[in-house]
Design a protein around this motif. Structure first.
Motif, short mmCIF file in Angstrom:
data_model
loop_
_atom_site.label_atom_id
_atom_site.label_comp_id
_atom_site.label_asym_id
_atom_site.label_seq_id
_atom_site.Cartn_x
_atom_site.Cartn_y
_atom_site.Cartn_z
N VAL A 186 78.12 10.86 32.93
CA VAL A 186 78.53 11.59 33.96
C VAL A 186 77.54 12.00 34.82
N LYS A 187 76.43 12.55 34.19
CA LYS A 187 75.41 13.06 34.92
C LYS A 187 74.56 11.97 35.87
N THR A 188 74.49 10.65 35.12
CA THR A 188 73.72 9.63 35.74
C THR A 188 74.45 9.09 36.98
N ALA A 189 75.99 9.27 37.14
CA ALA A 189 76.82 8.61 38.04
C ALA A 189 76.90 9.67 39.03
N ILE A 190 76.90 10.83 39.11
CA ILE A 190 77.41 11.86 40.08
C ILE A 190 76.59 11.56 41.32
N VAL A 191 75.33 11.71 41.36
CA VAL A 191 74.49 11.76 42.58
C VAL A 191 75.02 10.25 43.50
N SER B 106 58.18 -8.28 33.67
CA SER B 106 57.24 -7.80 35.15
C SER B 106 56.65 -6.38 35.36
N GLY B 107 56.75 -5.85 33.97
CA GLY B 107 56.08 -4.38 33.87
C GLY B 107 57.19 -3.34 34.30
N LEU B 108 58.37 -3.62 34.56
CA LEU B 108 59.31 -2.60 34.90
C LEU B 108 60.11 -2.26 33.91
N ILE B 109 59.98 -1.20 33.28
CA ILE B 109 60.75 -0.61 32.33
C ILE B 109 61.79 0.36 32.72
N VAL B 110 63.16 -0.27 32.52
CA VAL B 110 64.14 0.47 32.90
C VAL B 110 65.12 1.10 31.98
N LEU C 141 69.37 10.97 37.90
CA LEU C 141 68.82 12.05 37.14
C LEU C 141 68.42 12.00 35.84
N ILE C 142 67.74 10.99 35.46
CA ILE C 142 67.33 10.76 34.19
C ILE C 142 65.73 11.40 34.30
N ASP C 143 65.75 12.25 33.31
CA ASP C 143 64.45 13.27 32.88
C ASP C 143 63.93 13.79 34.13
N VAL C 144 65.11 14.75 34.87
CA VAL C 144 64.55 15.25 35.99
C VAL C 144 65.12 16.63 35.58
N THR C 145 64.43 18.03 36.17
CA THR C 145 64.97 19.25 36.06
C THR C 145 66.07 19.58 37.15
N TRP C 146 66.58 20.89 36.99
CA TRP C 146 67.73 20.85 38.14
C TRP C 146 67.40 21.03 39.16
N GLN C 147 65.94 21.90 39.45
CA GLN C 147 65.62 21.92 40.62
C GLN C 147 65.11 20.45 41.24
N HIS C 148 64.49 19.81 40.59
CA HIS C 148 64.22 18.33 41.11
C HIS C 148 65.44 17.61 41.52
N ALA C 149 66.53 18.00 40.78
CA ALA C 149 67.84 17.22 40.90
C ALA C 149 68.29 17.47 42.30
N ILE C 150 68.16 18.88 42.69
CA ILE C 150 68.71 19.47 44.06
C ILE C 150 67.92 18.69 45.01
N VAL C 151 66.54 18.56 44.85
CA VAL C 151 65.76 17.98 45.99
C VAL C 151 66.28 16.63 45.98
N VAL C 152 66.35 15.81 44.80
CA VAL C 152 66.69 14.35 44.98
C VAL C 152 68.12 14.09 45.34
N PHE C 153 68.93 15.10 45.38
CA PHE C 153 70.26 14.97 45.94
C PHE C 153 70.24 15.05 47.55
N ILE C 154 69.61 15.99 47.93
CA ILE C 154 69.36 16.30 49.49
C ILE C 154 68.53 15.00 50.14
#
Length: 865
Positions: A325-330, A599-603, A669-682
């Motif tokens: 749910v956390k990964t899908a919400i934003v 290709s060096g991209l670890i997802v 929202l993978i490995d982010v704090t809630w403060q960072h999550a707010i910034v990411v959403f905005i």
């Protein structure tokens, strides 16, 4: 289809479309056939509630294990597929032919074979008898025919191709790259039908354990009137705005999509009301249908249900439901806000007006504020409920549970009493233009919020299993259906309680039957998807797909993702949401992980599953199949292909998101704090709105081509500022392999190490990839941390670092690393400037566009005046 004089679609044609695609087009009018299609779905719903409840375990009566439950679950589905769905469009709808009875009974017997002969099958595991193989083979064929009837030809065709590959994969007619040795009937049927590796695997287990209960919960909620309640609420709130019916369609589809689990069901549920109203205010049939399709697709991408994919993802990815749910919400939230904005821009381009002159910027800000306030209030309510239950539990101990239940039921009674003060809602299309105030509508159905809060509380606060949560939420919905009418009559002093009780009982029965009939195609889809998944695991075709995509892309990462997206859309054509996800994730998720690492991209695996899920769902929009677009066209009277192309244009923002969160997992929202999550959403919301303006060719006024291009570049920069930073400073610095032990020793606790490793597999294939090796706690030297946490023992030999030992079941073995592979480099994160620096030029460019368009819009207004 015929049209009314007013230009509206014929409701009977829409009803036929809904029946054909969801519940089954056969409706006997009388006699035994009618009773069967009444009793069997009711029995199926009661069976699913029974096995989900604690009652069989308390009483020791009819206790079935997971595999047996799956077998009975599929037996109900196959029986109903043959009795409720006609063979062809010309087959009789008012009676069940003899041949369908025979197919239904034989198919149900074959599906229930695991339950009926459980002990015998267990005793001869791995050595099936001739009888086992005969009924397994018949079962596979009848299951595919059941899927064709209930879902159409595409899923059956895909399964048939995979079955043909299982048996004839050694044919010289096939290219060498995909040829395999083929399987015997004994091996194939054992794998696909007589074990839990194929049909009766994870997908059908999720269908039986979780999905049925959520579909039942949604059917009961809709039967109680919640769907109409949410629809009216959306229209009362937004209907007065410019292009209001289209905006209301978006919000209403968001509300119903939370519980429907099907984009097609979402279209026909809300579209019956919204599409005619959109046409009345000036939207063409194609655009009206496209708005509904785009918003309905988003409903499937939105937690908590996500078309039941949320529960499948927990099984396939191995993370908790809360993490899904956390990964899908934003992504879902910003995509919905952007769609409302797209509708607003479309209304501006067509010169529409509304009774409200709200400034578009103020409107968007208000919409975002309302969403944020809604999320905060919902979260606060759930948190306070958790705190209150915790206090009661500490004070009362074992007695807390009955007290909490009593308080919740008392809250429900009070909510119904409050709702009874308002009038009954008239939800005809005509009344939607003259609804009472939002406050009155909200009060009339406030008790419908309690089942949703109960579901979210059990899932998010108590962290109960989805099956447990859905069972108690569905049980509460049954109580609501049985009691809401008598309680309303009592509180209004109407006195006719007996009629209210009778109506409530009838609606509860109808809800149970409708929930089961909605599950017929879904359960068949999950089972047929099991055939496809079983074929993939049996033949190893997944690795071939990776090689095929790598060949097409020439090793280019963006091209690889593009081809995976196209293949996901093609594989998803004509498939329901869950089967769609199962097929594309089983075939394509591993491709993205493997080729990305090369290709060096670890997802993160959940990001990959979200990627293929998004593009699989896009198949519901995209012509030539686009089932959701056909459903909308059946209501609007428009051209299905034109509707599909217009819906795809509106959904470009949805197609963009998967590419973005592959490269920028902050959006999930993978490995982010809630403060960072707010910034990411905005920031993500601003970027999505700018992207919508760029693709629509309209911002403050009609955009010039170069302005649209700049707006899109600004949006992509805000979404992924790291792209520009990578051009200036590399993300990682390469260290020599010999430094791996020192770097592992100095890494922080719970850190990881990016390591490039290459070597030959047992099949003779050369692999060169990048791995993120976990290092665990910060104790011990580098050798020990790698061995204990990554399951990898390395030694230096002749100036090279070689893989000496692989721990059984460890991380290294799971990633496919093998003995004698060579470490070619270690990548250390580069100390560079923050990527957010590139927000500055992006916003400056955006400000320039704003200034230019504002001046031009002023000149245009002066010229008109």
């Amino acid at each position: 289809m015929s049209k009314k004089a007013a230009g509206e679609t014929d409701g009977s044609a829409v009803d036929d479309f809904i029946a054909d695609t969801d519940t089954g087009g056969r409706a006997p009018e009388r006699g035994f056939n009618r009773q069967v299609l009444w009793i069997v779905p009711l029995a199926w719903s009661l069976f699913q509630l029974w096995i989900a409840s604690p009652i069989p375990y308390e009483l020791g009566i009819f206790v079935v294990n997971n595999a047996q439950g799956r077998s009975i679950h599929l037996a109900f589905a196959v029986f109903l597929a043959f009795t409720a769905f006609p063979t062809t469009k010309r087959s009789p709808r008012h009676t069940i032919p003899v041949q369908d009875w025979i197919a239904a009974l034989v198919g149900a017997f074959c599906a229930g074979y695991l339950y009926l002969f459980w002990d015998g099958l267990a005793a001869r595991s791995g050595a099936p008898s001739t009888q086992d193989l005969v009924f397994a083979s018949i079962g596979v064929l009848l299951l595919m025919e059941a899927a064709r009837r209930s879902l159409g030809f595409p899923l059956m065709a895909v399964a048939a191709v995979f079955l043909a590959y299982v048996f004839f994969g050694s044919s010289e007619l096939l290219p060498d790259v995909i040829r395999w040795r083929g399987a015997s009937i004994e091996r194939a049927m054992s794998h696909l039908w007589l074990t839990t590796e194929g049909v009766f695997g994870v997908a059908l287990g999720v269908s039986s354990g979780f999905v049925f209960l959520f579909v039942l919960f949604g059917a009961l909620l809709n039967q109680a009137g919640a769907g109409n309640y949410f629809l009216s609420l959306a229209f009362a709130t937004l209907g007065h705005l410019r292009g209001g019916p289209a905006k209301a369609a978006v919000i209403a589809s968001a509300a119903t999509g939370l519980i429907s689990g099907s984009s097609i069901a979402n279209v026909v549920t809300t579209g019956t009301f919204t599409i005619p109203l959109m046409k009345k205010v000036g939207f063409s049939p194609a655009k009206a249908g496209a708005v509904e399709v785009s918003s309905s697709i988003n409903g499937v991408l939105t937690p908590p249900v996500m078309g039941a994919v949320a529960f499948l993802m927990t099984e396939y990815v191995g993370i908790s439901y809360v993490e899904v749910v956390k990964t899908a919400i934003v992504p879902a939230a910003i995509s919905y806000v952007a769609l409302v904005y797209i509708v607003h821009l479309e209304a501006l381009k067509m010169g529409m007006t509304g009774t409200s002159r709200t400034n578009p910027v103020i409107f968007i800000l208000s919409a975002v504020l309302m969403i944020c306030v809604g999320i905060i209030l919902s979260g606060a309510t759930l948190w306070l409920a958790g705190q209150a239950v915790g206090l009661l539990d500490a004070a009362l101990g074992a007695a807390a549970t009955p007290v909490v239940v009593a308080l919740f039921l008392a809250l429900y009674v009070l909510a119904v009493r409050y709702a009874a003060r308002g009038p009954e809602l008239d939800l005809s299309v005509e009344s939607m233009q003259h609804l009472p105030p939002t406050r009155d509508i909200f009060r009339s159905g406030v008790h419908f919020l309690l089942p949703l809060l109960l579901l979210m509380y059990l899932l998010m606060v108590e962290r109960k299993s989805p099956g447990f949560s859905a069972f108690w939420s569905a049980s509460f919905m049954l109580l609501v259906l049985l009691t809401q009418k008598p309680l309303r009559a009592f509180f209004r002093g109407e006195g006719n309680l007996a009629q209210g009780i009778h109506d409530g009982f009838s609606e509860a029965i109808d809800g149970l039957i409708l929930g089961a009939r909605n599950m017929i195609g879904l359960a068949c889809a999950m089972a047929v998807a099991g055939i496809i998944v079983g074929s993939v695991t049996l033949t190893g075709i997944g690795q071939v797909m990776a090689e095929f995509v790598e060949f097409l892309s020439g090793g280019n990462l963006m091209l690889m993702l593009f081809f995976v997206a196209i293949i996901s859309i093609i594989l998803g054509m004509g498939l329901p949401t869950t089967a769609n996800y199962i097929v594309v994730s089983s075939l394509m998720a591993g491709v993205v992980v493997e080729l990305g690492a090369q290709s060096g991209l670890i997802v993160p695996l959940v990001a990959v599953h979200m990627f293929v899920f998004y593009f699989g769902i896009m198949a519901d929009v995209t012509p030539p199949v686009g089932l959701a677009s056909f459903a909308a066209a059946a209501i609007s009277g428009g051209d299905p292909l034109r509707t599909g192309f217009q819906a795809f244009f509106y959904s470009i923002r949805t197609a963009l998101l998967p590419f973005l969160f592959i490269f920028n997992t902050d959006l999930l929202l993978i490995d982010v704090t809630w403060q960072h999550a707010i910034v990411v959403f905005i920031i993500a919301l601003i970027a999505m709105l700018i992207f919508a303006a760029g693709t629509m060719g309209y911002f403050l006024t009609r955009s010039r081509i170069w302005e649209s291009v700049v707006l899109v570049i600004v949006a992509l920069t805000l979404f992924r500022p790291g792209f520009w930073l990578d051009q200036v400073q590399p993300a990682y610095l390469s260290e020599p392999p010999a430094q791996i032990f020192d770097l592992a020793e100095s890494a922080p606790a719970d850190g990881s190490l990016r390591v490039k490793i290459e070597g030959m597999t047992l099949d003779g294939d050369f692999v060169a990839s990048t791995f993120q090796l976990p290092l665990g706690a910060a104790n011990g030297d580098g050798f020990s941390r790698l061995a204990q946490n990554a399951g990898l023992e390395l030694v230096e030999r002749d100036g090279e670092v070689i893989v000496d030992m692989i721990a059984f079941g460890g991380y290294a073995e799971q990633q496919g690393i093998d003995f004698d592979w060579t470490v070619t480099g270690v990548e250390v994160e580069n100390d560079r400037m923050p990527k957010e620096v590139f927000y500055i030029p992006a916003f400056l460019m955006f400000g320039l566009i704003c200034l230019l368009q504002y001046r031009r819009s002023q000149h245009e207004r002066e010229a008109v005046a």
